[in-house]
Scaffold this motif. Sequence first.
Motif, PDB file in Angstrom:
ATOM      1  N   THR A 130      11.728  59.962   5.651  1.00 11.69           N
ATOM      2  CA  THR A 130      11.406  58.543   5.552  1.00 11.69           C
ATOM      3  C   THR A 130      11.081  58.257   4.104  1.00 11.69           C
ATOM      4  OG1 THR A 130      10.525  58.563   7.789  1.00 11.69           O
ATOM      5  CG2 THR A 130       9.912  56.711   6.381  1.00 11.69           C
ATOM      6  N   ALA A 190      19.078  51.997   1.991  1.00 10.84           N
ATOM      7  CA  ALA A 190      18.166  52.791   2.823  1.00 10.84           C
ATOM      8  C   ALA A 190      16.913  53.177   2.043  1.00 10.84           C
ATOM      9  CB  ALA A 190      18.881  54.045   3.331  1.00 10.84           C
ATOM     10  N   GLY A 201      14.341  52.967   4.838  1.00 10.25           N
ATOM     11  CA  GLY A 201      15.111  53.591   5.908  1.00 10.25           C
ATOM     12  C   GLY A 201      15.038  55.102   5.832  1.00 10.25           C
ATOM     13  N   ARG A 202      15.849  55.769   6.627  1.00 13.25           N
ATOM     14  CA  ARG A 202      15.826  57.225   6.689  1.00 13.25           C
ATOM     15  C   ARG A 202      17.152  57.808   6.219  1.00 13.25           C
ATOM     16  NH1 ARG A 202      12.705  59.622  12.011  1.00 13.25           N
ATOM     17  NH2 ARG A 202      10.592  59.062  11.352  1.00 13.25           N
TER      18      ARG A 202
END
Length: 392
Positions: A4, A263, A268-269
């Motif tokens: 993350t 991301a 985001g991941r």
Amino acid sequence: MSMTIPDTGNTPQKDTGSMPTVKQNKGGLEGIIAATTAISKVDGTAGRLIYRGYDIHDLARTSTFEEVAHLLWFGHLPDQKELASLHEKFVAERTIPELVLHNIRELPDNSQPMDVLRTAVSAWGAISISGKPSIDQAIAATARFPLFLAAFNRYRQGLEPLESRSELGHAANYLYLLTGELPKEEHVRGLNSYLVLLADHGMNASTFTARIVASTESDIASSLVAALGALKGPLHGGAPSKVQDMIHSIGSVENAEPWIRNAITTGGRLMGFGHRVYKTFDPRAEELREMARVADPDNFLLAHHVEETAQRLLDELKPGRRLYTNVEYYSAALMNAVGLSGDLFTPTFAVSRCAGWTAHILEQANNNRLIRPEAEYTGPLSETFVPLSERK
């Protein structure tokens, strides 16, 4: 394992499992020594993985899974006679009791293979396992993991399970049972190396779970079922198929940079990046990268471009984080290349790790002390009790 972006694995001594001092930490037991082991060493700073003194690069390039399983269980690499004997024992255990087959057959076709494997191991253990964990039980379990998965995979396709072929090794027989065809040699080599690389990895979450259960003097099947539950989670072994989903979502070389930049900047991941232990390249990922390159050159090009782009953008946007691809990133590419569906990626991890789990269970059982750590209580201490009738 995923990252993350904003906020971002010898025989036990008498005190194995105990904690002589309570060490403050942020959670997750970082830095806490919970056991001693002669099975494997993870050197996160140097990027090394060692099985009983042998470097993982040497083992992955030159050994079979059966040789490595023998090393983990018996403490030394086998000679030709010992290896032949182990193969015979594997072949003898390549059976599924009818009750277990019935349980597998009755599960819905849309069941997750990890759930099927957990259920099958539990059912098999209920009718087959008793007494203290033993090497014979370790062999029996490790031989059957791929059979359970392949049987379910056949049933959900409307097909009957196949009989194992005695002349095939562990990796080749697994692929044969899944497909009904003799596998290509390059696929066998790729899967065999994968099984070697994933067979053990220090005191990871699932291995620690297996040792905790074993420390209660429970049986080997119960320890394996618990380990499977831990491995299923996406923060441990459940990420390879999600890596594949991410690559498919990116779709093209041209879309890699905007997708990854978005991301990172939006929290985001990036699946398959980062590791709790390795602060440099994961040595398993290095081996898998080359295997994926050979096994599926076309799909490798996109995966490799995504890796390089992500590394460059992480260095730019998150400097100093030292986040690299982990074992799960190229596991996805390799297992896709040898023909496994995405939902079989993590169960195939378990096919490999069963050797390490059982080695740790045996090590724990042979010189056991109940694993019972302390917890720091952070709740109130002096609440006044009020009877139910007076509570408002």
